[in-house]
Design a protein around this motif. Structure first.
Motif, short mmCIF file in Angstrom:
data_model
loop_
_atom_site.label_atom_id
_atom_site.label_comp_id
_atom_site.label_asym_id
_atom_site.label_seq_id
_atom_site.Cartn_x
_atom_site.Cartn_y
_atom_site.Cartn_z
N UNK A 1 0.84 -1.19 0.00
CA UNK A 1 0.00 0.00 0.00
C UNK A 1 0.88 1.24 0.00
N UNK A 2 0.25 2.41 0.01
CA UNK A 2 0.99 3.66 -0.13
C UNK A 2 1.47 4.23 1.20
N UNK A 3 1.20 3.54 2.31
CA UNK A 3 1.64 4.03 3.60
C UNK A 3 3.17 4.05 3.69
N UNK A 4 3.70 5.14 4.24
CA UNK A 4 5.11 5.18 4.59
C UNK A 4 5.28 4.62 6.00
N UNK A 5 6.47 4.13 6.29
CA UNK A 5 6.71 3.58 7.63
C UNK A 5 6.44 4.66 8.68
N UNK A 6 5.63 4.32 9.67
CA UNK A 6 5.28 5.26 10.73
C UNK A 6 3.98 5.99 10.50
N UNK A 7 3.42 5.92 9.29
CA UNK A 7 2.12 6.54 9.06
C UNK A 7 1.02 5.67 9.66
N UNK A 8 -0.01 6.33 10.17
CA UNK A 8 -1.07 5.67 10.93
C UNK A 8 -2.42 6.05 10.35
N UNK A 9 -3.23 5.05 10.02
CA UNK A 9 -4.61 5.33 9.62
C UNK A 9 -5.37 5.85 10.84
N UNK A 10 -6.02 6.99 10.70
CA UNK A 10 -6.78 7.57 11.81
C UNK A 10 -8.29 7.44 11.63
N UNK A 11 -8.75 7.46 10.39
CA UNK A 11 -10.19 7.40 10.14
C UNK A 11 -10.44 6.99 8.69
N UNK A 12 -11.67 6.55 8.44
CA UNK A 12 -12.11 6.21 7.09
C UNK A 12 -13.44 6.90 6.85
N UNK A 13 -13.54 7.63 5.75
CA UNK A 13 -14.80 8.25 5.35
C UNK A 13 -15.51 7.36 4.34
N UNK A 14 -16.75 7.00 4.65
CA UNK A 14 -17.54 6.15 3.77
C UNK A 14 -18.71 6.97 3.23
N UNK A 15 -18.71 7.28 1.93
CA UNK A 15 -19.84 8.03 1.37
C UNK A 15 -21.15 7.26 1.50
N UNK A 16 -22.20 7.98 1.81
CA UNK A 16 -23.52 7.35 1.90
C UNK A 16 -24.14 7.20 0.52
N UNK A 17 -24.80 6.09 0.31
CA UNK A 17 -25.57 5.91 -0.91
C UNK A 17 -26.84 6.75 -0.86
N UNK A 18 -27.38 7.10 -2.01
CA UNK A 18 -28.71 7.74 -2.01
C UNK A 18 -29.73 6.82 -1.33
N UNK A 19 -30.76 7.43 -0.76
CA UNK A 19 -31.75 6.63 -0.04
C UNK A 19 -32.45 5.63 -0.96
N UNK A 20 -32.49 5.93 -2.26
CA UNK A 20 -33.15 5.02 -3.20
C UNK A 20 -32.26 3.85 -3.63
#
Length: 329
Positions: A204-223
């Motif tokens: 993956x594109x992480x460099x050594x020492x980089x830390x995932x802090x959060x993930x944004x998940x787009x919402x689907x339309x209600x339909x």
């Protein structure tokens, strides 16, 4: 297990600084994969930095997305009411991805970073593994290949990416937020994973020492309607032979919006862009679904032990599309 030093981090910046400064240090969260690999002698970090007490958990919502802290567990995300109502195929992938015990320990950040299930990678007695020992070869190419990839492979590696939830997240264009010594950056999940190419050890594109802090998940339309289908040898706690995550927005039987990804077949969670192109603007019918499935598998490079996966993956995608279209009609 190789001896190691242990440090419980009390500050996010401190954790990043310590790991960045030490090439032999690693972060520790739920540990559901990492500790297994350490016991097997595949991973031998000199120092573990425990991040479980850092403020990186929790789920928040806006009108357009769900933000998931990296230390949120799989079970917590599956139980979120917005995920249940607006992102059902994410919930399905979470529930099918592990046992209840593991879901209560495994974190979302850790799940996205889980290592391959390739038996040759996980057995240090096997000398030929370019992921574990770059330049040593790939035992899987001439070995038992049933649980290996057919998309995104190279002559140096056919190891499969095993995450279930990464499949719908890739289909949704989720975004990973990463903290390093140089500050925060955001990476679309479709650009986060790297196919093996000539460097299978770089996943993956992480460099050594980089830390995932959060993930944004787009919402689907209600339909929208969505579904995650996982095909496996047994129902209870097994990795996918093939899987498909599909979300469709339809109007009068015509697909207006399509999100499609495959699991169990790729060296990375596989976004089926060509299948989406076939579906978008077309009627939701059998011929279109078949054409989309064929498009999704263009470029597959099966070996004798994985040849069955081409047809199985196509059938898996067609069944998923039929399920979603039926629910939307």
């Amino acid at each position: 297990m190789h001896p190691f030093d242990y440090l419980r981090a009390t500050d996010t910046d401190q954790a990043v600084a310590v790991v960045t400064a030490d090439p032999e240090a690693s972060f520790l969260a739920g540990g559901t994969t990492q500790l297994d690999l350490m016991k097997d002698g595949v991973l031998e970090p000199e120092r573990l930095i425990d991040i479980t007490r850092l403020p990186l958990g929790g789920i928040t919502h806006t009108d357009s997305l769900v933000r998931v802290g990296a230390l949120t567990t799989m079970e917590e995300l599956a139980a979120d009411p917005v995920v249940r109502d607006r992102l059902p195929f994410v919930r399905e992938a979470l529930l099918l991805g592990a046992s209840v015990q593991l879901r209560n320990m495994a974190t979302i950040g850790g799940n996205l970073l889980q290592r391959t299930r390739c038996r040759y990678f996980r057995d240090p007695a096997v000398p030929a593994c370019n992921k574990r020992a770059p330049g040593s070869g790939c035992a899987a190419i001439t070995g038992i290949q049933r649980m290996h990839a057919i998309l995104g492979t190279s002559d140096r590696c056919i190891a499969l990416h095993a995450s279930d939830v990464a499949v719908p997240l890739v289909a949704l264009d989720a975004v990973v937020h990463v903290l390093g010594r140089e500050g925060m950056r955001s990476v679309p999940l479709t650009q986060f994973y790297l196919p093996p190419g000539d460097t299978p050890d770089v996943e993956n594109v992480l460099k050594h020492g980089e830390l995932i802090t959060a993930v944004d998940i787009p919402l689907l339309p209600e339909s929208a309607r969505s579904h995650y289908l996982k095909v496996r040898d047994r129902v209870s706690y097994e990795f996918a032979l093939t899987s498909a995550g599909v979300a469709l927005v339809m109007e009068d039987g015509v697909v207006q919006e399509a999100h499609v990804a495959l699991g169990g077949v790729g060296t990375i969670p596989w976004r089926a862009w060509d299948a989406e192109d076939v579906l978008r603007g077309s009627r939701a019918e059998a011929a279109v679904f078949g054409a989309a499935a064929e498009a999704a598998l263009v470029g597959a490079r099966p070996l004798p032990g994985t040849a069955f996966k081409v047809e199985l993956a196509e059938r898996t995608l067609v069944r998923t599309l039929e399920t979603v279209a039926g629910a939307a009609s």
